[in-house]
Write a protein that holds these residues in place. Structure first.
Motif, PDB file in Angstrom:
ATOM      1  N   GLU A 129      31.444 -32.794 -69.256  1.00  0.00           N
ATOM      2  CA  GLU A 129      30.141 -32.949 -69.901  1.00  0.00           C
ATOM      3  C   GLU A 129      30.014 -32.026 -71.111  1.00  0.00           C
ATOM      4  O   GLU A 129      29.525 -32.439 -72.172  1.00  0.00           O
ATOM      5  N   ALA A 130      30.467 -30.787 -70.959  1.00  0.00           N
ATOM      6  CA  ALA A 130      30.394 -29.841 -72.077  1.00  0.00           C
ATOM      7  C   ALA A 130      31.293 -30.289 -73.222  1.00  0.00           C
ATOM      8  O   ALA A 130      30.935 -30.151 -74.399  1.00  0.00           O
ATOM      9  N   ALA A 131      32.465 -30.838 -72.886  1.00  0.00           N
ATOM     10  CA  ALA A 131      33.395 -31.294 -73.920  1.00  0.00           C
ATOM     11  C   ALA A 131      32.790 -32.449 -74.721  1.00  0.00           C
ATOM     12  O   ALA A 131      32.849 -32.467 -75.956  1.00  0.00           O
TER      13      ALA A 131
ATOM     14  N   ILE B 168      36.176 -40.925 -76.039  1.00  0.00           N
ATOM     15  CA  ILE B 168      36.720 -41.937 -75.123  1.00  0.00           C
ATOM     16  C   ILE B 168      37.837 -41.338 -74.270  1.00  0.00           C
ATOM     17  O   ILE B 168      37.929 -41.602 -73.066  1.00  0.00           O
ATOM     18  N   PHE B 169      38.681 -40.509 -74.882  1.00  0.00           N
ATOM     19  CA  PHE B 169      39.735 -39.845 -74.106  1.00  0.00           C
ATOM     20  C   PHE B 169      39.130 -38.989 -72.996  1.00  0.00           C
ATOM     21  O   PHE B 169      39.599 -39.020 -71.841  1.00  0.00           O
ATOM     22  N   LEU B 170      38.096 -38.241 -73.314  1.00  0.00           N
ATOM     23  CA  LEU B 170      37.468 -37.369 -72.305  1.00  0.00           C
ATOM     24  C   LEU B 170      36.821 -38.180 -71.200  1.00  0.00           C
ATOM     25  O   LEU B 170      36.909 -37.823 -70.021  1.00  0.00           O
ATOM     26  N   GLU B 171      36.170 -39.279 -71.567  1.00  0.00           N
ATOM     27  CA  GLU B 171      35.510 -40.103 -70.557  1.00  0.00           C
ATOM     28  C   GLU B 171      36.514 -40.745 -69.611  1.00  0.00           C
ATOM     29  O   GLU B 171      36.210 -40.951 -68.418  1.00  0.00           O
ATOM     30  N   ARG B 172      37.684 -41.067 -70.110  1.00  0.00           N
ATOM     31  CA  ARG B 172      38.708 -41.707 -69.271  1.00  0.00           C
ATOM     32  C   ARG B 172      39.590 -40.713 -68.538  1.00  0.00           C
ATOM     33  O   ARG B 172      40.367 -41.083 -67.664  1.00  0.00           O
ATOM     34  N   TYR B 173      39.467 -39.438 -68.927  1.00  0.00           N
ATOM     35  CA  TYR B 173      40.364 -38.435 -68.357  1.00  0.00           C
ATOM     36  C   TYR B 173      40.013 -38.133 -66.912  1.00  0.00           C
ATOM     37  O   TYR B 173      38.838 -37.988 -66.549  1.00  0.00           O
ATOM     38  N   GLU B 174      41.016 -38.061 -66.062  1.00  0.00           N
ATOM     39  CA  GLU B 174      40.830 -37.693 -64.660  1.00  0.00           C
ATOM     40  C   GLU B 174      41.741 -36.522 -64.346  1.00  0.00           C
ATOM     41  O   GLU B 174      42.934 -36.616 -64.577  1.00  0.00           O
TER      42      GLU B 174
END
Length: 416
Positions: A372-374, A410-416
């Motif tokens: 969230e912070a990212a 988008i990368f951050l949202e997809r990152y697990e």
């Protein structure tokens, strides 16, 4: 000569018209439909006014960039065609017999002329940054930085040009090899002294005032095995509302620097994400890779420049007013070719830089574990600099050393 001038100005006008239509009419900067309504959609975190301003400012900023690069080429070419370069050399030689002083005189004339002719575009960049409330700098402060720029660049160029043309006179065939060998320690030296000598000429640097935040940043550094004792902040709020942080220098002179605007506008978790990103550059030795890549490209560039200069002078030396490659009057041709090569290779350099920045984003999210912070960090960066989330392709190709905001979120949202 008239034909050359006419065709040069015509081609530049066609080029300018192409980018005017491309940036203001043709380019599609809308968000792909699959990302609308997500955290990467600027409509979700910018107001309608901010959206409009970001589009307008980005278009103007990008247009000025694409105008300025070939404008320098036009200046160098016309300086040669009108015989101004030969005239500067003549003045220098008539003034003194000392080659170093001749170099200083010639370079001052050329630098002053180029600065005066490029001033309108430089001022336009400042004017629009001020008009869109990105810059907070007064005109006098901006002029002070411009004057410092002139003298710093002039001092560095005197050394480079004097050594370069001394090598050309002594080693006509292999000057470029010796010039490259000397450029290696010179490049490392400049990288080493920049944070402690050059940067403080423009801004005030001091240890981070918020010691509680500094402790948390140093704790992150400890987790990353970075031997850091201080984080520096720099007073940028007098010049800009934009946000930034960076790593500069090499070895013991490496510094992690935060702009005070970043401290004022971002929350603690967002700042920690930015710091983790900058630490990644240190851990992954991106500065060293950057210096190494620059050294390799310098070798290739000097080889090509030597080959092209000899061919151009042999064929068109008369109307360029250049008799020999090792005459000072050939400097505008040298600068023109170097600038052309730099522009041509910039898409590849930007692609390599985007790869490193993406790796740093990955490292930062793994270190902080705060998605969230990212995401909110990149949203705030967009708002503060009025940048485009999804810029036109040619802008990304030639201007973006970082992934686009769309790609990063988008990368951050997809990152697990």
């Amino acid at each position: 000569m008239k034909k050359v001038v006419r065709w040069t100005l015509l081609l530049y006008a066609v080029y300018a018209l192409f980018f005017a239509f491309y940036l203001f009419s043709w380019a599609d900067v809308s968000i792909p439909s699959e990302y609308k309504g997500t955290s990467a959609d600027p409509a979700m975190f910018l107001t309608k006014r901010e959206l409009l301003l970001s589009e307008q400012f980005s278009q103007i900023k990008n247009f000025l960039f694409f105008l300025s690069i070939p404008y320098e080429w036009v200046i160098y070419l016309l300086v040669l065609v009108f015989g101004l370069s030969a005239k500067f050399q003549q003045w220098a030689e008539q003034t003194t017999k000392w080659r170093f002083v001749q170099t200083s005189i010639y370079l001052f004339c050329l630098s002053l002329l180029a600065t005066v002719l490029t001033f309108p575009l430089s001022y336009a960049g400042y004017y629009f940054s001020k008009a869109y409330h990105i810059s907070t700098q007064t005109f006098s402060s901006w002029m002070r930085d411009e004057i410092i720029d002139f003298w710093v660049n002039y001092a560095i160029m005197i050394v480079i040009v004097y050594v370069l043309y001394t090598l050309m006179r002594k080693y006509e065939k292999r000057w470029w090899v010796y010039a490259w060998l000397l450029s290696i320690p010179f490049t490392i030296f400049l990288t080493f002294i920049q944070p402690i000598v050059i940067d403080p000429l423009y801004n005030d640097f001091y240890p981070l005032k918020n010691k509680q935040l500094e402790d948390k940043i140093l704790e992150l550094a400890k987790e990353a095995n970075i031997p850091a004792n201080h984080v520096f902040e720099v007073d940028m709020s007098e010049k800009t509302n934009a946000l930034n942080a960076y790593v500069t220098g090499i070895g013991g002179n490496s510094r992690i620097v935060l702009w005070d605007t970043t401290l004022q506008q971002l929350g603690e978790d967002e700042i920690l994400f930015i710091m983790a990103h900058e630490m990644a550059h240190y851990v992954m030795k991106h500065i060293y890779w950057g210096v190494g890549g620059y050294i390799v490209l310098t070798l290739i560039g000097l080889y090509i420049t030597n080959h092209w200069m000899k061919r151009i002078i042999a064929r068109w030396g008369d109307w360029l007013h250049i008799r020999k490659l090792n005459e000072m009057s050939s400097l505008p041709l040298f600068l023109l070719l170097i600038s052309l090569l730099s522009f041509a290779v910039s898409p590849a350099m930007n692609a390599a830089s985007r790869y490193e920045e993406h790796a740093a984003d990955r490292y930062a999210i793994e270190l902080t574990e705060n998605k969230e912070a990212a995401v909110s960090t990149f949203q705030e960066l967009t708002r503060s600099s009025l940048s485009q989330v999804h810029p036109p392709y040619l802008v990304k190709l030639f201007r973006y050393s970082h992934p686009t905001i769309l790609e990063r979120i988008i990368f951050l949202e997809r990152y697990e």
